[in-house]
Design an enzyme around this catalytic site. Structure first.
Site: not given
Ligand code: 0O2
Length: 211
Positions: A139, A148
């Site tokens: 991703e 950011n």
């Molecule tokens: P990390 O620690 O960054 O790896 P979902 O998780 O359900 O929202 P999905 O299908 O996993 O959605 O895909 P999405 O939303 O395209 O991508 C998820 C990642 O986007 C997250 O990874 C975050 O990096 C970022 N992200 C999405 N929504 C938010 C938010 O509301 N706040 C912040 N700060 N980051 C967000 P992870 O696995 O959550 O975390």
């Protein structure tokens, strides 16, 4: 680290390292030409095992389906100065032929309820392993410096409160998201002024370096 995880994560680590070089290389090419780079900086990480397990549980992903269903075990972030740069970066990614784009998610025109804004591009990236080619999902998150800043702060608070923010923090985060949005808007309006100043500064720096 358990051997099983080490083997599983090896192609993801390899992909992150390779893509960091490639995406940073894009910035270097703009710099070399002395024109504004739509890419300010690039970071990358492999998701920690604990976060993989957390997310798998939250999203009901069986562990034998991680490869197919968890798209961000390998993650790259490309930071831009201006909102318009994001479009340019996405366009550049679409033109590459060292990976294929499998999905794009636009959380900029459609921001998340939390206030999160970013453009996500999921790619299928071929990694050359000693036992053959392995195609994995990666991703790429593309966002402005302001987006950011907000996402980084919100992410740490999310961790602290396990996603259950007290009402006042929630409101402040919403206001901060609005402020980040306005900051992006203002910067876009004086974009040419800023770029002129940056170009003049790097010319001056170049003269100094050659002295
Ligand atoms: P990390 O620690 O960054 O790896 P979902 O998780 O359900 O929202 P999905 O299908 O996993 O959605 O895909 P999405 O939303 O395209 O991508 C998820 C990642 O986007 C997250 O990874 C975050 O990096 C970022 N992200 C999405 N929504 C938010 C938010 O509301 N706040 C912040 N700060 N980051 C967000 P992870 O696995 O959550 O975390």
């Amino acid at each position: 680290m358990e051997k099983h995880w080490e083997f599983f994560l090896a192609p993801y680590k390899q992909a992150v390292e390779e893509l960091k070089v490639k995406l940073k290389g894009m910035r270097a090419q703009f710099e070399m030409q002395g024109v504004h780079s739509p890419i300010e900086f690039v970071t990358g990480r492999v998701k920690p095992i604990a976060s993989i397990l957390d997310k798998a549980q939250k999203k009901n992903i069986p562990l034998d389906q991680l490869e197919q269903q968890m798209q961000d075990i390998a993650g790259l972030r490309m930071m831009c100065q201006f909102v318009d740069d994001i479009k340019t970066v996405v366009h550049l990614l679409r033109q590459r032929n060292d990976f294929t784009i499998v999905e794009e998610r636009d959380y900029i025109t459609q921001k998340k309820e939390s206030g999160y804004r970013s453009y996500h591009v999921v790619i299928r990236y071929p990694v050359q392993m000693i036992y053959g080619e392995k195609n994995i999902l990666v991703e790429i998150q593309i966002r402005t410096l302001a987006m950011n800043f907000w996402a980084t702060i919100e992410h740490s608070l999310n961790y602290k409160y396990s996603g259950k923010f007290p009402e006042d923090i929630k409101q402040r985060l919403q206001r901060a998201a609005e402020a980040a949005y306005l900051l992006d808007e203002e910067m876009s309006k004086i974009r040419f002024e800023i770029q002129e100043a940056q170009a003049a500064f790097s010319r001056k720096q170049e003269v100094k370096d050659n002295e």
